[in-house]
Design an enzyme around this catalytic site. Structure first.
Site, PDB file in Angstrom:
ATOM      1  N   HIS A   1      -1.043   6.259   4.969  1.00  0.00           N
ATOM      2  CA  HIS A   1      -0.472   7.429   5.631  1.00  0.00           C
ATOM      3  C   HIS A   1      -1.374   8.651   5.534  1.00  0.00           C
ATOM      4  CE1 HIS A   1       3.062   4.996   5.940  1.00  0.00           C
ATOM      5  NE2 HIS A   1       3.274   4.990   4.644  1.00  0.00           N
TER       6      HIS A   1
ATOM      7  N   HIS B   1       8.400   4.049  10.178  1.00  0.00           N
ATOM      8  CA  HIS B   1       8.872   2.825  10.828  1.00  0.00           C
ATOM      9  C   HIS B   1       9.620   3.158  12.126  1.00  0.00           C
ATOM     10  CE1 HIS B   1       8.901   0.740   6.606  1.00  0.00           C
ATOM     11  NE2 HIS B   1       7.697   1.096   7.009  1.00  0.00           N
TER      12      HIS B   1
END
Length: 306
Positions: A264, A78
């Site tokens: 991811h 993030h």
């Protein structure tokens, strides 16, 4: 010359690690040109630096984790996404724990911190990775792809088979020639499922997760009283994650990133596949700043073009 950028001054915050549940102090410092994004574990003796690079990503369970030796920093995606969205090239990030704080589960708190610090240009050319031919990776029905595009565009689709998610937007394209990161992406929060929490906590994850930092669902509905921030929040959070994962490359991409159900692990696999295909990309700079795609001018500290 289209220039690299760093912070104008140091900025810091304290938050909770979503997986560790520990309080974490985060301090971001300006860094010299060509430093890149470097994380420093200041709680270790000696302190150890971990550059954000594709080959330093060695754990992608529920987050992107980088390490050098026994020095680990988890849940960087993030913050990396916000650095990408605001065009920050060089920063030294100090943490006193194994994880970046989750804040509200989106990129907006990190955007606030970066804006508070200020972003300044540096006397060095910004390096871009221009995609010359498609690169694609698959894992079952999940895939991610980089295509040539003179700018930065993302297309992402999801398929969770969950009633609450299925009622929302399933595919989104964001063209950063038309919108900014802050407008389109930054406020979209991470999400999870109540039925997964017990399993995750048994393996040491989700210790700090709550409705304060995630969208939480049972088998049928969203449990957060405030609901969603937008009807495309789920798919756009996956896009937010992807931006952070791609920025581990060390330079912004000139590409159209397309993905279906990617995460991811696949995003990192895509970067590694790119690096293993040298004829699929070139590194470029823009000596004439105005030749740089408008996507990256939108991140600029200058208002000259807008």
């Amino acid at each position: 010359m289209f220039k690299q950028r760093t912070l104008a001054q140091t900025v810091e915050a304290v938050g909770i690690g979503v997986h560790s549940g520990r309080k974490v102090r985060l301090v971001m410092h300006p860094a010299t040109p060509d430093t890149g994004i470097v994380f420093r574990r200041v709680d270790m003796d000696p302190e150890l630096d971990i550059p954000a690079l594709p080959l330093n990503v060695n754990d992608t369970r529920m987050a992107t984790t980088i390490n050098v030796g026994n020095a680990v920093v988890a849940t960087i995606e993030h913050l990396m996404s916000a650095l990408s969205g605001l065009g920050v090239d060089n920063v030294l990030i100090e943490v006193d724990a194994t994880e970046i704080p989750i804040m509200d589960g989106s990129g907006s708190s990190f955007v606030f911190l970066l804006r508070e610090a200020g972003i300044v240009e540096q006397d060095a050319p910004k390096r871009f990775v221009r995609i010359l031919k498609p690169v694609e990776v698959h894992e079952g029905d999940k895939w991610a792809r980089l295509e040539p595009h003179e700018g930065f565009m993302l297309t992402f689709s999801i398929d969770f088979g969950h009633p609450a998610i299925d009622r929302t937007v399933q595919e989104v394209t964001v063209d950063f020639a038309r919108v900014t990161y802050e407008q389109a992406i930054s406020r979209c929060r991470t999400f999870g499922f109540v039925q997964d929490v017990e399993m995750l906590r048994k393996i040491g994850l989700a210790q700090g997760g709550s409705m304060e930092n995630a969208i939480v669902m049972d088998e049928f509905r969203i449990l957060n009283p405030e609901g969603l921030r937008s009807n495309d929040e789920f798919v756009k959070h996956k896009m937010l994650d992807a931006m952070g994962d791609l920025y581990v490359l060390g330079s912004p991409l000139l590409t159209h990133y397309k993905a279906h159900k990617s995460g991811h692990a696949i995003n990192n696999k895509l970067l590694r596949a790119l690096l293993e295909t040298p004829d699929a990309y070139e590194v470029v700079t823009f000596e004439d700043a105005k030749a740089c795609p408008v996507d990256f001018w939108r991140q600029s500290t200058s208002d000259a073009l807008f």
